[in-house]
Structures are given as structure tokens and as C-alpha cells.
Design a protein around this motif. Structure first.
Motif, short mmCIF file in Angstrom:
data_model
loop_
_atom_site.label_atom_id
_atom_site.label_comp_id
_atom_site.label_asym_id
_atom_site.label_seq_id
_atom_site.Cartn_x
_atom_site.Cartn_y
_atom_site.Cartn_z
N GLU A 6 0.83 -1.20 0.00
CA GLU A 6 0.00 0.00 0.00
C GLU A 6 0.87 1.25 0.00
OE1 GLU A 6 -3.72 -0.48 2.56
OE2 GLU A 6 -2.23 -1.77 3.54
N ASP A 7 0.27 2.40 -0.34
CA ASP A 7 1.00 3.65 -0.45
C ASP A 7 1.83 3.97 0.79
OD1 ASP A 7 0.06 4.12 -3.03
OD2 ASP A 7 -1.61 5.37 -2.34
N GLU A 9 3.17 2.16 2.92
CA GLU A 9 4.27 1.23 3.17
C GLU A 9 5.56 1.61 2.43
OE1 GLU A 9 2.28 -2.97 4.17
OE2 GLU A 9 1.69 -2.15 2.21
N GLN A 31 1.84 -0.99 -9.42
CA GLN A 31 1.49 -1.09 -8.01
C GLN A 31 0.09 -1.67 -7.92
OE1 GLN A 31 1.09 2.53 -5.80
NE2 GLN A 31 0.88 1.45 -3.87
N PRO A 33 -1.85 -2.75 -4.84
CA PRO A 33 -1.84 -2.90 -3.39
C PRO A 33 -2.88 -3.89 -2.85
CG PRO A 33 -2.86 -0.82 -4.01
CD PRO A 33 -2.32 -1.44 -5.27
N VAL A 35 -4.35 -4.84 1.01
CA VAL A 35 -4.38 -4.42 2.40
C VAL A 35 -3.78 -5.52 3.27
CG1 VAL A 35 -5.88 -3.73 4.32
CG2 VAL A 35 -6.42 -2.98 1.98
#
Length: 59
Positions: A6-7, A9, A31, A33, A35
Motif C-alpha cells: 500500500e502507499d 508502506e 502497483q 496494493p 491491504v
């Protein structure tokens, strides 16, 4: 290259410019992602479906 993080991270891992640096080397980067501690959700499935042709090109 696929990245399932995720962003937030990217910052936590100290790799804020990962995508930019990967692309600068001529590597396709996506990307996608997921959760933490969850199975892929609708957002993941949408991104995967919309990018599938670019991720797995016909050879």
C-alpha cells in the motif's frame, strides 16, 4: 514488476521512489496494493483486470 504494498508502506520501508527508479531502468512497474492481512479486494481485482494486457503481454 508488480508491487503489492500500500502507499503508506513505501515510506515505512524507505522506498518512496521505487516506481520511479524501476521505470528509469526500463522496467514496467505496476502497483497493485493488497491491504495487510487481507485477501485481494475489489480495488485489486479492478487494477489487475485493467492492467492485465500490459502486465502479461502476448508473446
Amino acid at each position: 514488476m508488480r508491487t503489492p504494498i500500500e502507499d503508506h508502506e513505501f515510506d515505512m520501508l524507505g522506498v518512496l521512489q521505487l516506481g520511479e527508479r524501476v521505470r528509469a531502468r526500463g522496467i514496467a512497474w505496476h502497483q497493485l496494493p493488497i491491504v495487510d492481512l487481507q485477501v485481494p479486494d475489489e480495488r485489486f481485482r479492478y487494477l489487475m483486470a485493467s492492467r492485465q494486457a500490459r502486465i502479461d503481454p502476448v508473446r
